[in-house]
Motif scaffolding. Structure first.
Motif, PDB file in Angstrom:
ATOM      1  N   ALA A 148      24.960  15.379  -9.855  1.00  0.00           N
ATOM      2  CA  ALA A 148      24.171  14.337  -9.191  1.00  0.00           C
ATOM      3  C   ALA A 148      23.554  13.363 -10.194  1.00  0.00           C
ATOM      4  O   ALA A 148      23.560  12.146  -9.986  1.00  0.00           O
ATOM      5  N   ALA A 149      23.022  13.896 -11.284  1.00  0.00           N
ATOM      6  CA  ALA A 149      22.361  13.024 -12.264  1.00  0.00           C
ATOM      7  C   ALA A 149      23.357  12.181 -13.049  1.00  0.00           C
ATOM      8  O   ALA A 149      22.986  11.132 -13.601  1.00  0.00           O
ATOM      9  N   ASP A 150      24.616  12.612 -13.103  1.00  0.00           N
ATOM     10  CA  ASP A 150      25.622  11.900 -13.898  1.00  0.00           C
ATOM     11  C   ASP A 150      26.507  10.988 -13.065  1.00  0.00           C
ATOM     12  O   ASP A 150      27.451  10.388 -13.585  1.00  0.00           O
ATOM     13  N   ALA A 151      26.230  10.894 -11.770  1.00  0.00           N
ATOM     14  CA  ALA A 151      27.036  10.040 -10.898  1.00  0.00           C
ATOM     15  C   ALA A 151      26.755   8.572 -11.203  1.00  0.00           C
ATOM     16  O   ALA A 151      25.838   8.228 -11.946  1.00  0.00           O
ATOM     17  N   ALA A 152      27.564   7.694 -10.621  1.00  0.00           N
ATOM     18  CA  ALA A 152      27.380   6.254 -10.809  1.00  0.00           C
ATOM     19  C   ALA A 152      27.258   5.607  -9.430  1.00  0.00           C
ATOM     20  O   ALA A 152      28.268   5.456  -8.747  1.00  0.00           O
TER      21      ALA A 152
ATOM     22  N   PRO B 275      23.364   7.275 -10.443  1.00  0.00           N
ATOM     23  CA  PRO B 275      22.782   8.616 -10.305  1.00  0.00           C
ATOM     24  C   PRO B 275      22.206   8.816  -8.909  1.00  0.00           C
ATOM     25  O   PRO B 275      21.624   7.897  -8.324  1.00  0.00           O
ATOM     26  N   LEU B 276      22.384  10.030  -8.389  1.00  0.00           N
ATOM     27  CA  LEU B 276      22.138  10.288  -6.975  1.00  0.00           C
ATOM     28  C   LEU B 276      20.729  10.801  -6.697  1.00  0.00           C
ATOM     29  O   LEU B 276      20.285  11.803  -7.272  1.00  0.00           O
ATOM     30  N   THR B 277      20.029  10.111  -5.799  1.00  0.00           N
ATOM     31  CA  THR B 277      18.788  10.649  -5.240  1.00  0.00           C
ATOM     32  C   THR B 277      19.159  11.824  -4.348  1.00  0.00           C
ATOM     33  O   THR B 277      20.093  11.730  -3.544  1.00  0.00           O
ATOM     34  N   THR B 278      18.421  12.926  -4.476  1.00  0.00           N
ATOM     35  CA  THR B 278      18.823  14.121  -3.746  1.00  0.00           C
ATOM     36  C   THR B 278      17.639  15.042  -3.502  1.00  0.00           C
ATOM     37  O   THR B 278      16.585  14.898  -4.140  1.00  0.00           O
ATOM     38  N   VAL B 279      17.807  15.971  -2.600  1.00  0.00           N
ATOM     39  CA  VAL B 279      16.793  16.991  -2.319  1.00  0.00           C
ATOM     40  C   VAL B 279      17.051  18.175  -3.251  1.00  0.00           C
ATOM     41  O   VAL B 279      18.130  18.756  -3.231  1.00  0.00           O
ATOM     42  N   ARG B 280      16.057  18.504  -4.046  1.00  0.00           N
ATOM     43  CA  ARG B 280      16.176  19.589  -5.015  1.00  0.00           C
ATOM     44  C   ARG B 280      15.741  20.912  -4.406  1.00  0.00           C
ATOM     45  O   ARG B 280      14.640  21.020  -3.860  1.00  0.00           O
TER      46      ARG B 280
ATOM     47  N   VAL C  80      14.270  14.304  -5.491  1.00  0.00           N
ATOM     48  CA  VAL C  80      14.436  13.774  -6.847  1.00  0.00           C
ATOM     49  C   VAL C  80      14.976  12.346  -6.711  1.00  0.00           C
ATOM     50  O   VAL C  80      16.092  12.125  -6.269  1.00  0.00           O
ATOM     51  N   GLU C  81      14.140  11.383  -7.075  1.00  0.00           N
ATOM     52  CA  GLU C  81      14.515   9.974  -6.911  1.00  0.00           C
ATOM     53  C   GLU C  81      15.351   9.484  -8.100  1.00  0.00           C
ATOM     54  O   GLU C  81      14.955   9.612  -9.256  1.00  0.00           O
ATOM     55  N   ARG C  82      16.510   8.906  -7.770  1.00  0.00           N
ATOM     56  CA  ARG C  82      17.354   8.300  -8.794  1.00  0.00           C
ATOM     57  C   ARG C  82      17.837   6.939  -8.267  1.00  0.00           C
ATOM     58  O   ARG C  82      17.364   6.443  -7.255  1.00  0.00           O
ATOM     59  N   ALA C  83      18.826   6.372  -8.942  1.00  0.00           N
ATOM     60  CA  ALA C  83      19.200   4.973  -8.709  1.00  0.00           C
ATOM     61  C   ALA C  83      19.906   4.733  -7.372  1.00  0.00           C
ATOM     62  O   ALA C  83      20.008   3.577  -6.938  1.00  0.00           O
TER      63      ALA C  83
END
Length: 333
Positions: A282-286, A288-293, A328-331
């Motif tokens: 998830a963190a390395d996607a393009a 990076p993916l916001t997701t429920v941890r 977890v908030e990402r792009a």
């Protein structure tokens, strides 16, 4: 190697090590209770003889097999990997072995597997999710085997439970998207029972906040990136005005992001995407993916602690634990 040779026994090991058979048994099963010198002598004797303990016979003598069975709906994909690795390690640290069975997403198959496991009398059973069928619950309760249900929450566990609230996740993701200005939201989801509770809570919370919500697109479990692409394509055909999508797994969300990119839809500029699971990709996607941890490591370790405590006649410190979750908030949003 002589195939016809009689295998060495625990008595042979004891004679070579210069200790009693009981001391050999203690060194093999509870090495922390044996002096370092004695333990090394026993281990050297085991190496010299290639002695392999008879786990079945030992289990019968102690009425315990030092074996814990875990039921997973699927072994495909990384969803439960973190929990299983932590469960296996924590059990190993306590002298127990883990056996895994795949139940699928079918209640009848789960019941069949539970009956087969109970007949083998493991020291404990760890179930992914809660056991919903009356037959499965009856079999486990009648067995007297310690049971830990995981990855879900219920006010009526069979025995012990460590999990989290799926309805709370569905509502929290809507609140998160609403706070970022989204007014038309939808879901791409698997159709298993846990996912369905998230969908229901997601829709209910969206309606309570006055948001538009489109009917969820359901894809078969276990989830794949291909299913995520197909799910988003179907959703956008019905509701092209959707600005935010919550997917029931990271794999679905990653597939949805690929489909959006192929359609020229900017993420998150035109479409925000939220996954679930916070898998390593998830963190390395393009982007990076916001997701429920979900803290799978904590679930696994707590389940091991609970089941071993009960198997050894102790009372777990907390037989029911809600580990919660975080976004977890990402792009991608």
């Amino acid at each position: 190697m002589n195939p016809g040779a009689k295998p060495f026994t625990i008595q042979d090991v004891a004679r070579i090590a210069g200790v009693s058979a009981m001391t050999v048994s203690r060194a093999l099963n509870t090495p922390q209770k044996v002096s370092p010198d004695t333990l090394e002598r026993v281990r050297e004797a085991v190496r010299r003889t290639n002695f392999v303990p008879n786990a079945m016979a030992s289990g019968l003598r102690r009425a315990r097999a030092r074996l814990v069975a875990a039921l997973l709906p699927t072994m495909v994909g990384p969803v439960f990997q973190e929990m299983v690795e932590a469960l296996d390690l924590a059990l190993h640290e306590r002298g127990y072995q883990l056996m895994i069975g795949q139940s699928g997403y079918d209640a009848a198959r789960e019941d069949e597997l539970l009956r087969a496991i109970v007949q083998r009398r493991p020291d404990g059973v760890v179930v992914t999710g809660v056991v919903r069928s009356e037959e499965g619950r009856r079999v486990l309760r009648a067995s007297g085997i310690p049971v830990v249900e995981t990855w879900e929450f219920t006010p009526t566990p069979i025995d012990m439970l460590v999990g989290f609230s799926h309805p709370a996740i569905g509502a929290a993701v809507v609140d998160y998207l609403h706070a970022r200005g989204h007014r038309h939201v939808a879901m791409v989801s698997a159709g298993d029972a846990r996912a369905l509770t998230r969908v229901a809570a997601f829709n209910a919370r969206a309606q309570a906040l006055g948001l538009q919500t489109s009917q969820a697109t359901f894809m078969p479990a276990p989830s794949t990136m291909g299913a995520g692409r197909a799910g988003l394509a179907e959703l956008l055909t019905r509701a092209p005005e959707v600005t935010a999508v919550f997917c029931s797994s990271d794999m679905l969300a990653l597939g949805a992001a690929v489909e959006a990119r192929e359609r020229g839809i900017a993420v998150p500029g035109q479409l925000a995407i939220v996954g679930m699971g916070d898998q390593s990709v998830a963190a390395d996607a393009a982007p990076p993916l916001t997701t429920v941890r979900i803290d799978g490591t904590r679930i696994g370790r707590l389940a091991a602690e609970m089941v071993v405590a009960r198997a050894e006649g102790q009372v777990p410190a907390a037989p029911v634990v809600d580990i919660g979750f975080s976004i977890v908030e990402r792009a991608s949003t």
